[in-house]
Design a protein around this motif. Structure first.
Motif, PDB file in Angstrom:
ATOM      1  N   LEU A 139       0.578  -1.229   0.351  1.00 17.36           N
ATOM      2  CA  LEU A 139       0.082   0.034  -0.049  1.00 17.36           C
ATOM      3  C   LEU A 139       0.650   1.201   0.305  1.00 17.36           C
ATOM      4  CD1 LEU A 139      -2.448  -1.344   2.522  1.00 17.36           C
ATOM      5  CD2 LEU A 139      -3.006  -1.561   0.314  1.00 17.36           C
ATOM      6  N   VAL A 140       0.867   2.074  -1.146  1.00 15.68           N
ATOM      7  CA  VAL A 140       1.982   3.499  -1.284  1.00 15.68           C
ATOM      8  C   VAL A 140       0.948   4.354  -1.850  1.00 15.68           C
ATOM      9  CG1 VAL A 140       4.091   3.807  -2.325  1.00 15.68           C
ATOM     10  CG2 VAL A 140       3.507   1.444  -2.118  1.00 15.68           C
ATOM     11  N   GLY A 141       1.335   5.629  -1.017  1.00 21.26           N
ATOM     12  CA  GLY A 141       0.967   6.952  -0.907  1.00 21.26           C
ATOM     13  C   GLY A 141       1.586   8.007  -0.670  1.00 21.26           C
ATOM     14  N   HIS A 142       1.368   8.665  -1.488  1.00 33.43           N
ATOM     15  CA  HIS A 142       2.124  10.445  -1.530  1.00 33.43           C
ATOM     16  C   HIS A 142       1.138  11.326  -0.572  1.00 33.43           C
ATOM     17  CE1 HIS A 142       2.785  14.228  -2.964  1.00 33.43           C
ATOM     18  NE2 HIS A 142       4.002  13.868  -2.322  1.00 33.43           N
ATOM     19  N   SER A 143       2.203  11.874   0.165  1.00 31.40           N
ATOM     20  CA  SER A 143       1.015  12.699   1.747  1.00 31.40           C
ATOM     21  C   SER A 143      -0.500  12.787   1.784  1.00 31.40           C
ATOM     22  CB  SER A 143       0.893  14.073   0.503  1.00 31.40           C
ATOM     23  OG  SER A 143       0.021  15.700   0.836  1.00 31.40           O
ATOM     24  N   PHE A 144      -1.305  13.044   1.632  1.00 26.37           N
ATOM     25  CA  PHE A 144      -2.545  12.464   1.938  1.00 26.37           C
ATOM     26  C   PHE A 144      -3.236  10.798   1.173  1.00 26.37           C
ATOM     27  CE2 PHE A 144      -7.858  12.894   2.473  1.00 26.37           C
ATOM     28  CZ  PHE A 144      -7.669  12.777   4.212  1.00 26.37           C
ATOM     29  N   GLY A 145      -2.247  10.459   0.626  1.00 27.22           N
ATOM     30  CA  GLY A 145      -2.770   9.230   0.244  1.00 27.22           C
ATOM     31  C   GLY A 145      -1.218   8.328   1.169  1.00 27.22           C
ATOM     32  N   GLY A 146      -0.325   9.003   1.483  1.00 26.63           N
ATOM     33  CA  GLY A 146       0.298   8.019   2.667  1.00 26.63           C
ATOM     34  C   GLY A 146      -0.342   7.908   4.120  1.00 26.63           C
ATOM     35  N   ALA A 147      -0.986   8.704   4.404  1.00 23.57           N
ATOM     36  CA  ALA A 147      -2.322   8.384   5.792  1.00 23.57           C
ATOM     37  C   ALA A 147      -3.594   7.457   5.325  1.00 23.57           C
ATOM     38  CB  ALA A 147      -2.873   9.588   6.304  1.00 23.57           C
ATOM     39  N   THR A 148      -3.442   7.928   3.975  1.00 26.15           N
ATOM     40  CA  THR A 148      -4.650   6.606   3.626  1.00 26.15           C
ATOM     41  C   THR A 148      -4.273   5.236   3.912  1.00 26.15           C
ATOM     42  OG1 THR A 148      -5.650   8.185   1.653  1.00 26.15           O
ATOM     43  CG2 THR A 148      -6.424   5.846   1.477  1.00 26.15           C
ATOM     44  N   GLN A 149      -2.877   4.557   3.029  1.00 24.89           N
ATOM     45  CA  GLN A 149      -2.490   3.870   3.172  1.00 24.89           C
ATOM     46  C   GLN A 149      -2.026   3.567   4.621  1.00 24.89           C
ATOM     47  OE1 GLN A 149      -3.367   2.780   0.836  1.00 24.89           O
ATOM     48  NE2 GLN A 149      -2.710   2.744  -1.253  1.00 24.89           N
ATOM     49  N   LEU A 150      -1.760   4.151   5.259  1.00 19.66           N
ATOM     50  CA  LEU A 150      -1.586   3.776   7.016  1.00 19.66           C
ATOM     51  C   LEU A 150      -2.843   3.550   7.442  1.00 19.66           C
ATOM     52  CD1 LEU A 150       0.939   6.752   7.944  1.00 19.66           C
ATOM     53  CD2 LEU A 150       2.043   4.204   7.584  1.00 19.66           C
ATOM     54  N   LEU A 151      -3.821   3.739   7.363  1.00 18.12           N
ATOM     55  CA  LEU A 151      -5.468   3.792   7.749  1.00 18.12           C
ATOM     56  C   LEU A 151      -5.865   2.631   6.220  1.00 18.12           C
ATOM     57  CD1 LEU A 151      -7.518   4.027  10.015  1.00 18.12           C
ATOM     58  CD2 LEU A 151      -8.915   5.582   8.222  1.00 18.12           C
ATOM     59  N   ALA A 152      -5.600   2.361   5.729  1.00 18.75           N
ATOM     60  CA  ALA A 152      -6.124   0.586   5.011  1.00 18.75           C
ATOM     61  C   ALA A 152      -5.254   0.482   5.107  1.00 18.75           C
ATOM     62  CB  ALA A 152      -5.309   0.832   3.392  1.00 18.75           C
ATOM     63  N   ALA A 153      -3.570   0.137   5.675  1.00 17.34           N
ATOM     64  CA  ALA A 153      -3.443  -1.487   6.186  1.00 17.34           C
ATOM     65  C   ALA A 153      -3.431  -1.425   8.042  1.00 17.34           C
ATOM     66  CB  ALA A 153      -1.468  -0.674   6.105  1.00 17.34           C
ATOM     67  N   GLN A 154      -3.661  -0.785   8.352  1.00 14.39           N
ATOM     68  CA  GLN A 154      -4.564  -0.744   9.763  1.00 14.39           C
ATOM     69  C   GLN A 154      -5.530  -1.745   9.592  1.00 14.39           C
ATOM     70  OE1 GLN A 154      -5.074   1.715  12.364  1.00 14.39           O
ATOM     71  NE2 GLN A 154      -3.061   2.963  12.480  1.00 14.39           N
ATOM     72  N   LYS A 155      -6.171  -1.695   8.713  1.00 12.83           N
ATOM     73  CA  LYS A 155      -7.882  -1.975   8.077  1.00 12.83           C
ATOM     74  C   LYS A 155      -7.810  -3.400   7.646  1.00 12.83           C
ATOM     75  CE  LYS A 155     -10.911   1.159   8.952  1.00 12.83           C
ATOM     76  NZ  LYS A 155     -11.459   1.035  10.302  1.00 12.83           N
ATOM     77  N   PHE A 156      -6.884  -3.426   6.816  1.00  9.18           N
ATOM     78  CA  PHE A 156      -5.990  -4.773   6.170  1.00  9.18           C
ATOM     79  C   PHE A 156      -6.562  -6.045   7.133  1.00  9.18           C
ATOM     80  CE2 PHE A 156      -6.576  -3.152   2.371  1.00  9.18           C
ATOM     81  CZ  PHE A 156      -6.994  -3.935   1.117  1.00  9.18           C
ATOM     82  N   ILE A 157      -5.093  -5.813   8.436  1.00 11.73           N
ATOM     83  CA  ILE A 157      -4.117  -6.412   9.199  1.00 11.73           C
ATOM     84  C   ILE A 157      -5.373  -7.001  10.090  1.00 11.73           C
ATOM     85  CG2 ILE A 157      -2.993  -6.269  11.474  1.00 11.73           C
ATOM     86  CD1 ILE A 157      -1.079  -4.445   8.936  1.00 11.73           C
ATOM     87  N   SER A 158      -6.296  -5.685  10.316  1.00  8.25           N
ATOM     88  CA  SER A 158      -7.660  -6.397  11.439  1.00  8.25           C
ATOM     89  C   SER A 158      -8.581  -7.116  10.618  1.00  8.25           C
ATOM     90  CB  SER A 158      -8.045  -4.888  12.366  1.00  8.25           C
ATOM     91  OG  SER A 158      -8.697  -4.442  10.890  1.00  8.25           O
ATOM     92  N   SER A 159      -9.046  -7.015   9.646  1.00  4.88           N
ATOM     93  CA  SER A 159      -9.540  -7.727   9.123  1.00  4.88           C
ATOM     94  C   SER A 159      -9.220  -9.269   8.399  1.00  4.88           C
ATOM     95  CB  SER A 159     -10.252  -7.019   7.422  1.00  4.88           C
ATOM     96  OG  SER A 159      -9.216  -7.193   7.230  1.00  4.88           O
ATOM     97  N   SER A 160      -7.820  -9.036   8.257  1.00  5.55           N
ATOM     98  CA  SER A 160      -7.483 -10.488   7.922  1.00  5.55           C
ATOM     99  C   SER A 160      -7.736 -11.294   9.388  1.00  5.55           C
ATOM    100  CB  SER A 160      -5.904 -10.434   7.505  1.00  5.55           C
ATOM    101  OG  SER A 160      -4.566  -9.405   8.830  1.00  5.55           O
ATOM    102  N   ALA A 161      -7.293 -10.275  10.600  1.00  7.87           N
ATOM    103  CA  ALA A 161      -7.775 -11.554  11.875  1.00  7.87           C
ATOM    104  C   ALA A 161      -8.511 -12.296  11.927  1.00  7.87           C
ATOM    105  CB  ALA A 161      -7.252 -10.559  12.583  1.00  7.87           C
ATOM    106  N   SER A 162      -9.715 -11.337  11.377  1.00  4.73           N
ATOM    107  CA  SER A 162     -10.702 -12.408  11.527  1.00  4.73           C
ATOM    108  C   SER A 162     -11.720 -13.419  10.462  1.00  4.73           C
ATOM    109  CB  SER A 162     -11.809 -10.813  11.972  1.00  4.73           C
ATOM    110  OG  SER A 162     -12.302  -9.740  11.219  1.00  4.73           O
TER     111      SER A 162
END
Length: 205
Positions: free
Chosen positions: A160-183
């Motif tokens: 998940l790669v992003g620039h500026s606000f896209g970077g913030a987007t991908q950090l949150l997206a990574a958290q969501k992906f990781i939490s959903s992979s645990a369920s």
């Protein structure tokens, strides 16, 4: 690396290529990062540059079916959203949060939707299965090439790669992906199973 336009994608001999989902910054769009995404792809990745529809892109359009039916479609322009002037609402941290938080949430949902669509195509599903997508018959050559490219992408090695606000987007997206992979199973019926948490990587630029 130089290649012929429309050429068949290279098929790796022993494994597939990592999948990169790229998120643009405020005022950006998918074309603006062509050089960067091309360079990333040249290292041996399949790169999907996303154009967000939250009002943060300098240009974005939503594809919708026209009244003539599914055989034709049109684009609806999505204007760039600007904050209210400081004379109307004084600048503050809360003003920024009130505007950007819903945009960030929509961006993360769009990242997941793109991943789900790629996974659906990779598993042999339709590439245009909902009403907001142009039908495959509009451009069979593009649809065929898209399937070939996705066919060599490894959805279980997600970057998940992003620039500026896209970077913030991908950090949150990574958290969501990781939490959903645990369920299990996926939280929504149309969601694809997320990749293993250990294979999800987030990079901001």
């Amino acid at each position: 690396h130089p290649c012929h336009y429309g050429a068949s994608p290279f098929t790796p001999q022993f494994a597939k290529f990592p999948l990169v989902l790229f998120s643009h910054g405020l005022g950006g769009n998918m074309e603006m990062y062509t050089e960067l995404c091309s360079q990333i792809a040249s290292t041996g990745c399949v790169v999907a540059a996303i154009e967000h529809e939250d009002g943060s892109a300098s240009y974005a359009a939503k594809v919708s079916n026209s009244k003539m039916g599914r055989s034709s479609y049109e684009e609806a322009f999505i204007p760039y959203k600007r904050p209210l002037p400081n004379k109307v609402v004084p600048y503050s941290r809360q003003k920024v949060l009130d505007m950007r938080t819903p945009m960030l949430a929509q961006r993360v949902d769009e990242i997941r939707a793109v991943y789900d669509r790629i996974s659906t195509i990779a598993s042999g599903g339709e590439s245009g299965s909902d009403d907001s997508s142009p039908p495959d018959s509009c451009n069979n050559d593009t649809s065929s090439l898209l399937r070939k490219i996705i066919g060599v992408a490894d959805q279980n090695e997600l970057h998940l790669v992003g620039h500026s606000f896209g970077g913030a987007t991908q950090l949150l997206a990574a958290q969501k992906f990781i939490s959903s992979s645990a369920s299990s199973p996926p939280s929504k019926p149309m969601q694809a199973a997320p990749p293993p948490a250990s294979s999800i990587k987030s990079i901001t630029v």
